[in-house]
Design a protein around this motif. Structure first.
Motif, PDB file in Angstrom:
ATOM      1  N   ILE A  53      10.497  17.230 -74.178  1.00 22.44           N
ATOM      2  CA  ILE A  53      11.214  16.399 -73.212  1.00 22.44           C
ATOM      3  C   ILE A  53      10.263  15.383 -72.590  1.00 22.44           C
ATOM      4  O   ILE A  53      10.629  14.224 -72.364  1.00 22.44           O
ATOM      5  CB  ILE A  53      11.839  17.295 -72.118  1.00 22.44           C
ATOM      6  CG1 ILE A  53      12.883  18.219 -72.732  1.00 22.44           C
ATOM      7  CG2 ILE A  53      12.467  16.460 -71.037  1.00 22.44           C
ATOM      8  CD1 ILE A  53      14.153  17.543 -73.101  1.00 22.44           C
ATOM      9  N   LYS A 120       8.055  30.679 -71.152  1.00 20.42           N
ATOM     10  CA  LYS A 120       8.593  30.557 -72.497  1.00 20.42           C
ATOM     11  C   LYS A 120       7.691  29.684 -73.353  1.00 20.42           C
ATOM     12  O   LYS A 120       6.825  28.999 -72.856  1.00 20.42           O
ATOM     13  CB  LYS A 120       9.992  29.935 -72.432  1.00 20.42           C
ATOM     14  CG  LYS A 120      10.957  30.811 -71.650  1.00 20.42           C
ATOM     15  CD  LYS A 120      12.363  30.388 -71.899  1.00 20.42           C
ATOM     16  CE  LYS A 120      12.621  28.990 -71.392  1.00 20.42           C
ATOM     17  NZ  LYS A 120      13.975  28.555 -71.697  1.00 20.42           N
ATOM     18  N   LEU A 127      15.723  23.571 -78.398  1.00 24.25           N
ATOM     19  CA  LEU A 127      16.416  22.322 -78.076  1.00 24.25           C
ATOM     20  C   LEU A 127      17.237  21.859 -79.268  1.00 24.25           C
ATOM     21  O   LEU A 127      18.426  21.538 -79.147  1.00 24.25           O
ATOM     22  CB  LEU A 127      15.374  21.273 -77.708  1.00 24.25           C
ATOM     23  CG  LEU A 127      15.895  19.969 -77.145  1.00 24.25           C
ATOM     24  CD1 LEU A 127      16.380  20.196 -75.742  1.00 24.25           C
ATOM     25  CD2 LEU A 127      14.814  18.926 -77.165  1.00 24.25           C
TER      26      LEU A 127
ATOM     27  N   VAL C  47      15.312  20.078 -65.807  1.00 26.05           N
ATOM     28  CA  VAL C  47      14.287  20.740 -66.610  1.00 26.05           C
ATOM     29  C   VAL C  47      13.701  21.917 -65.846  1.00 26.05           C
ATOM     30  O   VAL C  47      13.473  22.997 -66.408  1.00 26.05           O
ATOM     31  CB  VAL C  47      13.193  19.740 -67.025  1.00 26.05           C
ATOM     32  CG1 VAL C  47      12.046  20.455 -67.697  1.00 26.05           C
ATOM     33  CG2 VAL C  47      13.753  18.708 -67.952  1.00 26.05           C
ATOM     34  N   SER C  50      16.051  24.698 -65.992  1.00 26.79           N
ATOM     35  CA  SER C  50      16.195  25.209 -67.349  1.00 26.79           C
ATOM     36  C   SER C  50      14.982  26.055 -67.755  1.00 26.79           C
ATOM     37  O   SER C  50      15.112  27.040 -68.470  1.00 26.79           O
ATOM     38  CB  SER C  50      16.386  24.040 -68.301  1.00 26.79           C
ATOM     39  OG  SER C  50      15.683  24.221 -69.479  1.00 26.79           O
ATOM     40  N   ARG C  51      13.785  25.668 -67.274  1.00 27.16           N
ATOM     41  CA  ARG C  51      12.597  26.429 -67.648  1.00 27.16           C
ATOM     42  C   ARG C  51      12.341  27.620 -66.730  1.00 27.16           C
ATOM     43  O   ARG C  51      11.797  28.630 -67.158  1.00 27.16           O
ATOM     44  CB  ARG C  51      11.348  25.524 -67.620  1.00 27.16           C
ATOM     45  CG  ARG C  51      11.430  24.340 -68.513  1.00 27.16           C
ATOM     46  CD  ARG C  51      11.374  24.669 -69.958  1.00 27.16           C
ATOM     47  NE  ARG C  51      10.145  25.324 -70.373  1.00 27.16           N
ATOM     48  CZ  ARG C  51       9.869  25.628 -71.628  1.00 27.16           C
ATOM     49  NH1 ARG C  51      10.724  25.329 -72.590  1.00 27.16           N
ATOM     50  NH2 ARG C  51       8.744  26.228 -71.939  1.00 27.16           N
ATOM     51  N   PRO C  56      16.605  31.643 -67.461  1.00 30.39           N
ATOM     52  CA  PRO C  56      16.093  30.508 -68.244  1.00 30.39           C
ATOM     53  C   PRO C  56      17.015  30.208 -69.411  1.00 30.39           C
ATOM     54  O   PRO C  56      17.433  31.118 -70.133  1.00 30.39           O
ATOM     55  CB  PRO C  56      14.726  30.991 -68.724  1.00 30.39           C
ATOM     56  CG  PRO C  56      14.353  32.069 -67.796  1.00 30.39           C
ATOM     57  CD  PRO C  56      15.619  32.715 -67.356  1.00 30.39           C
ATOM     58  N   ASP C  57      17.350  28.948 -69.566  1.00 33.11           N
ATOM     59  CA  ASP C  57      18.360  28.565 -70.545  1.00 33.11           C
ATOM     60  C   ASP C  57      17.999  27.188 -71.069  1.00 33.11           C
ATOM     61  O   ASP C  57      17.685  26.289 -70.295  1.00 33.11           O
ATOM     62  CB  ASP C  57      19.737  28.538 -69.862  1.00 33.11           C
ATOM     63  CG  ASP C  57      20.833  28.385 -70.878  1.00 33.11           C
ATOM     64  OD1 ASP C  57      20.540  27.905 -71.989  1.00 33.11           O
ATOM     65  OD2 ASP C  57      21.977  28.734 -70.563  1.00 33.11           O
ATOM     66  N   GLU C  58      18.034  27.027 -72.392  1.00 31.48           N
ATOM     67  CA  GLU C  58      17.613  25.761 -72.969  1.00 31.48           C
ATOM     68  C   GLU C  58      18.629  24.657 -72.710  1.00 31.48           C
ATOM     69  O   GLU C  58      18.325  23.488 -72.870  1.00 31.48           O
ATOM     70  CB  GLU C  58      17.419  25.956 -74.471  1.00 31.48           C
ATOM     71  CG  GLU C  58      16.406  25.032 -75.084  1.00 31.48           C
ATOM     72  CD  GLU C  58      15.102  24.999 -74.299  1.00 31.48           C
ATOM     73  OE1 GLU C  58      14.564  26.072 -73.999  1.00 31.48           O
ATOM     74  OE2 GLU C  58      14.646  23.893 -73.988  1.00 31.48           O
ATOM     75  N   ARG C  59      19.836  25.028 -72.272  1.00 34.06           N
ATOM     76  CA  ARG C  59      20.879  24.005 -72.193  1.00 34.06           C
ATOM     77  C   ARG C  59      20.603  22.957 -71.126  1.00 34.06           C
ATOM     78  O   ARG C  59      21.089  21.841 -71.220  1.00 34.06           O
ATOM     79  CB  ARG C  59      22.234  24.668 -71.983  1.00 34.06           C
ATOM     80  CG  ARG C  59      22.778  25.197 -73.292  1.00 34.06           C
ATOM     81  CD  ARG C  59      24.085  25.874 -73.115  1.00 34.06           C
ATOM     82  NE  ARG C  59      23.901  27.209 -72.555  1.00 34.06           N
ATOM     83  CZ  ARG C  59      24.890  28.050 -72.285  1.00 34.06           C
ATOM     84  NH1 ARG C  59      26.117  27.687 -72.533  1.00 34.06           N
ATOM     85  NH2 ARG C  59      24.651  29.228 -71.779  1.00 34.06           N
ATOM     86  N   SER C  61      17.748  21.499 -70.695  1.00 38.53           N
ATOM     87  CA  SER C  61      16.994  20.455 -71.392  1.00 38.53           C
ATOM     88  C   SER C  61      17.893  19.613 -72.283  1.00 38.53           C
ATOM     89  O   SER C  61      17.699  18.411 -72.420  1.00 38.53           O
ATOM     90  CB  SER C  61      15.886  21.089 -72.225  1.00 38.53           C
ATOM     91  OG  SER C  61      15.049  21.841 -71.402  1.00 38.53           O
ATOM     92  N   VAL C  62      18.909  20.266 -72.880  1.00 36.48           N
ATOM     93  CA  VAL C  62      19.849  19.505 -73.707  1.00 36.48           C
ATOM     94  C   VAL C  62      20.560  18.466 -72.853  1.00 36.48           C
ATOM     95  O   VAL C  62      20.727  17.316 -73.261  1.00 36.48           O
ATOM     96  CB  VAL C  62      20.871  20.455 -74.362  1.00 36.48           C
ATOM     97  CG1 VAL C  62      21.907  19.666 -75.112  1.00 36.48           C
ATOM     98  CG2 VAL C  62      20.171  21.407 -75.283  1.00 36.48           C
ATOM     99  N   VAL C  64      19.340  17.009 -70.317  1.00 41.62           N
ATOM    100  CA  VAL C  64      18.395  15.912 -70.065  1.00 41.62           C
ATOM    101  C   VAL C  64      18.424  14.918 -71.214  1.00 41.62           C
ATOM    102  O   VAL C  64      18.413  13.702 -70.999  1.00 41.62           O
ATOM    103  CB  VAL C  64      16.984  16.473 -69.853  1.00 41.62           C
ATOM    104  CG1 VAL C  64      15.982  15.359 -69.730  1.00 41.62           C
ATOM    105  CG2 VAL C  64      16.956  17.319 -68.613  1.00 41.62           C
TER     106      VAL C  64
END
Lengths: 162, 382, 102, 121
Positions: A53, A120, A127, C47, C50-51, C56-59, C61-62, C64
């Motif tokens: 990112i 993590k 992503l 972010v 998300s982190r 914690p979930d990657e969505r 960042s998606v 973003v």
């Protein structure tokens, strides 16, 4: 320790440059400071461990959007305006409204706690799976949005005499 | 924490390694620029049947040092009408990302600044920052030549960035990683990417020429029309820094080519000895890189310059569609034949030949339409 | 380890700097810059959550990434509008532009 | 190889040193070089002609079209990179998605082409 030092540097850079964008009379200086804010934000992403990112941030914001905005700065030159004319008339009113909300939100945001799950790893693979599996439809819609923006902007910018 | 060599304290070694890496990269940039300026002048001279610099030192070897010292001693003029902020910031914005590119360049196993997971993405990101510096330099000068040079240069750089990145993505597709070490590792022996995806190499090479403002794409500095483009108002060391950055950029592009398509540090005898091996790796890598630097110079001495409209339409109407088609064809073949890269290679070579063969055809079509337009205009006048 | 709250607080401060800029500046290009600052602030918060957020979930960042898309489209069209306005009347002062006022 | 977490310290250090080198060079040149400004020297260079007016003025906005197209394709790139890395896991499904995405953007490119927005005059 080293993390905290970088964080402090980034906060100073980001908030200082952001304030500069709002306060500087000189528009070229504002544009430069805006690019600097974007860079500092990429640094924040790196501190959070989101390196992909962060790279995208620099690629899109510094490499593309800043260039567009610089074009905007270049194509709309303004004669030197007196400093008094560069704020709106309702400035005190706006500041009066924004300041309490800003302070409240900033204080409130300290109440968030980290998750207990450990740090993590790299963020590129999750992503990609997320975008292409769960968000396949928004991904296609994004392309339509870009197409619409492209066509619309070309129509707006194109000179009539051609 | 990794313990250092000779039983060094890990923390001390971490700091020391950082300092060494930065110092080496800075030294490499400046020495590379000096060496390349000398090489450039000599090669131009040889191709044009001259002798080149001969008087300062043996074979003129000290000429570039003399030039560098002269640049330091030159008066630094900043014209009255320039924009102070931008004029100061422009050399730094061009120079710093160029230097930072050296972090991920893999000289040999273990001999690189840091092996980022997103190394290739990092390099493209830094490449995109150069545009900013050049637009700013052109605009800050408040000079008509500079401004047009800066705008042209920005148009050229941003346009050619698209085929450049798509060519890189084609390599990522075949290799499956963004880490520079992994990309080098995927090309053992003679199985280099240049044999598998030659068209991506050719398109990247063309786009790389344009990205570094080299002939035939050096329109921003077209002295016959624009004096020196965005550099017109720059003098002394400010100009020198732009120049150094340009040569550093050439080295970075050449080393990307060497890494991605020609196997990086791979070469004969790299596994003979744990200490000698990396040294040989550095040697092979440097030789490959400098081969492409020399090709850049050879092209400069050979080809004439493009016109700006030709340049832009070549990029948007030809290069970008070609790279996108190449990307999709490669993707389909990689998926259809997951075990072997031979079909990809065959398809890519065929596409390369079609690409090369279509250029004369397109030129002829262009010429025909141009003549038709001229004839129509003459008819209208008469 | 920097606590999550610190990141969110920075994001909030940056967001309100952007809001202030949009409210108080006259120059349309600067207003666009301030909108970009606001988008950046939201990106940072997304972010960070998300982190480091509760789960914690990657969505995040998606999201973003999609914000990048929207920001690019927004700047492209916004600047095109500003340029079109400027062509009719050489000003980018939002107080002086009443062309949309029917 | 050092600790991976330290990698971005390298990036930061290289940026700082890059900016530092520029400053040091400027400082050296400031100390070594003569500085005798005259009116003529500080005038904008225009091949010996008297410069008329400033360069900052109105400019043809079609330069903007290229920047615009570039931004759109740059956004495409941020999807291309993750897709290319995870390409084998995503399989045909991902390939079709990406093909549709690229096709829609190419429609926009084609539109610009037909509108003659790709001509540089």
């Amino acid at each position: 320790m080293i993390e905290a030092a970088f964080f402090a540097l980034l906060v100073i850079g980001m908030v200082g440059a952001g304030a500069g964008v709002v306060l500087l009379n000189r528009i070229t200086g504002a544009a430069l400071l805006m690019a600097f804010t974007f860079l500092c934000n990429a640094g924040m992403f790196l501190l959070l461990g989101a390196e992909t990112i962060a790279m995208f941030q620099v690629l899109i914001y510094v490499g593309a959007i800043t260039v567009l905005i610089l074009y905007g700065v270049m194509f709309t030159p303004q004669r030197d305006r007196p400093y008094a004319l560069f704020f709106q008339k309702q400035t005190p009113l706006a500041a009066l409204f924004v300041a309490p909300i800003a302070i409240a939100v900033a204080v409130f945001s300290f109440s968030f706690r980290d998750s207990t799950a450990g740090p993590k790893g790299a963020d590129l693979a999750p992503l990609a799976t997320s975008v292409f599996r769960d968000f396949a439809f928004p991904f296609e819609v994004a392309s339509v949005l870009l197409l619409a923006a492209m066509v619309g902007a070309i129509v707006l910018v194109k000179r009539e005499d051609e | 924490m990794v313990p250092g060599p000779f039983g060094l304290d890990p923390v001390l070694w971490a700091v020391l390694r950082l300092v060494i890496a930065v110092a080496l990269a800075a030294g490499l940039v400046f020495n590379g620029a000096l060496a390349q300026i000398y090489l450039e002048r000599k090669i131009q001279a040889i191709i044009q049947d001259r002798t080149g610099p001969m008087h300062t030192g043996p074979y003129g070897l000290l000429q570039t040092f003399a030039d560098a010292i002269k640049l330091l001693g030159k008066e630094d003029i900043r014209a009255r009408l320039t924009d102070h902020w931008f004029f100061l910031a422009a050399p730094a914005i061009v120079f710093a990302p160029m230097l930072a590119s050296y972090v991920v360049i893999p000289f040999a196993p273990g001999v690189m600044g840091a092996d980022l997971n997103v190394g290739l993405l990092y390099l493209t990101t830094l490449g995109s920052m150069t545009v900013l510096g050049i637009v700013i330099a052109g605009w800050a000068s408040n000079n008509k030549y500079s401004l047009i040079g800066g705008l042209r240069s920005a148009g050229q750089l941003i346009s050619y960035e698209v085929p450049q990145i798509v060519s890189l993505v084609t390599v990522v597709l075949v290799v499956g990683s963004l880490s520079m070490t992994a990309i080098v590792g995927s090309q053992p022996g003679l199985q280099v990417n240049a044999l598998i995806i030659p068209l991506a190499f050719v398109t990247y090479f063309i786009a790389g020429l344009a990205e570094t403002n080299r002939v035939p794409f050096d329109l921003p500095e077209a002295e016959s029309e624009l004096v020196a483009g965005f550099l017109t108002e720059y003098s002394g060391m400010r100009w020198g820094l732009f120049f150094v950055a340009e040569y550093g950029e050439v080295t970075v592009v050449s080393s990307i080519i060497a890494t991605l398509w020609f196997g990086g540090w791979h070469g004969p005898f790299t596994d003979v000895h744990p200490l000698l091996g990396p040294a040989l790796g550095v040697l092979w890598f440097t030789l490959k890189t400098y081969f492409f630097v020399l090709v850049f110079m050879w092209i400069r001495a050979t080809l004439p310059r493009f016109r700006i409209d030709q340049l832009m339409s070549f990029c948007w109407k030809f290069l970008i569609p070609v790279t996108l088609v190449n990307l999709l064809v490669t993707a389909i073949l990689v998926l259809a034949f997951p075990t072997s890269l031979v079909p990809v290679a065959i398809a890519n070579w065929i596409l390369l030949f079609v690409f090369a063969a279509s250029i004369p055809f397109l030129q002829r079509r262009r010429l025909v339409s141009l003549r038709a337009r001229l004839a129509a205009r003459e008819h209208a006048v008469a | 380890m920097i606590p999550l709250g610190a990141f969110v607080a920075v994001s909030a401060v940056l967001f309100f700097i952007g809001v202030t800029g949009v409210l108080v500046r006259r120059n349309a290009v600067v207003i666009l810059m301030c909108v970009e600052l606001m988008l950046n602030a939201t990106n940072l918060a997304l972010v960070a959550f998300s982190r480091r957020g509760g789960i914690p979930d990657e969505r995040g960042s998606v999201f973003v990434v999609f914000v990048f898309v929207v920001a690019a489209a927004e700047v492209a069209v916004g600047l095109a509008i500003i340029l079109a306005l400027y062509r009719n009347r050489p000003t980018v002062d939002v107080d002086e532009v009443h062309a949309m006022k029917g | 190889m050092p600790d991976y977490n330290l990698s971005y310290v390298y990036v930061f250090a290289f940026f700082v040193v890059g900016a530092g080198i520029v400053s040091v060079m400027m400082l050296l040149s400031h100390l070594l070089a003569p500085f005798k400004p005259t009116r003529e020297k500080l005038r904008t260079y225009e091949s010996g002609e008297e410069p008329v007016g400033q360069a900052w003025g109105r400019y043809p906005t079609h330069f903007y079209v290229f920047a615009l197209l570039f931004v759109v394709f740059d956004v495409e790139v941020i999807f291309l990179f993750p897709w290319a890395v995870l390409f084998r896991e995503l399989g045909w499904y991902g390939l079709v998605e990406m093909a549709v995405f690229i096709a829609i953007l190419v429609v926009g490119l084609f539109y610009a082409w037909k509108k003659k927005a790709l001509n540089w005059y």
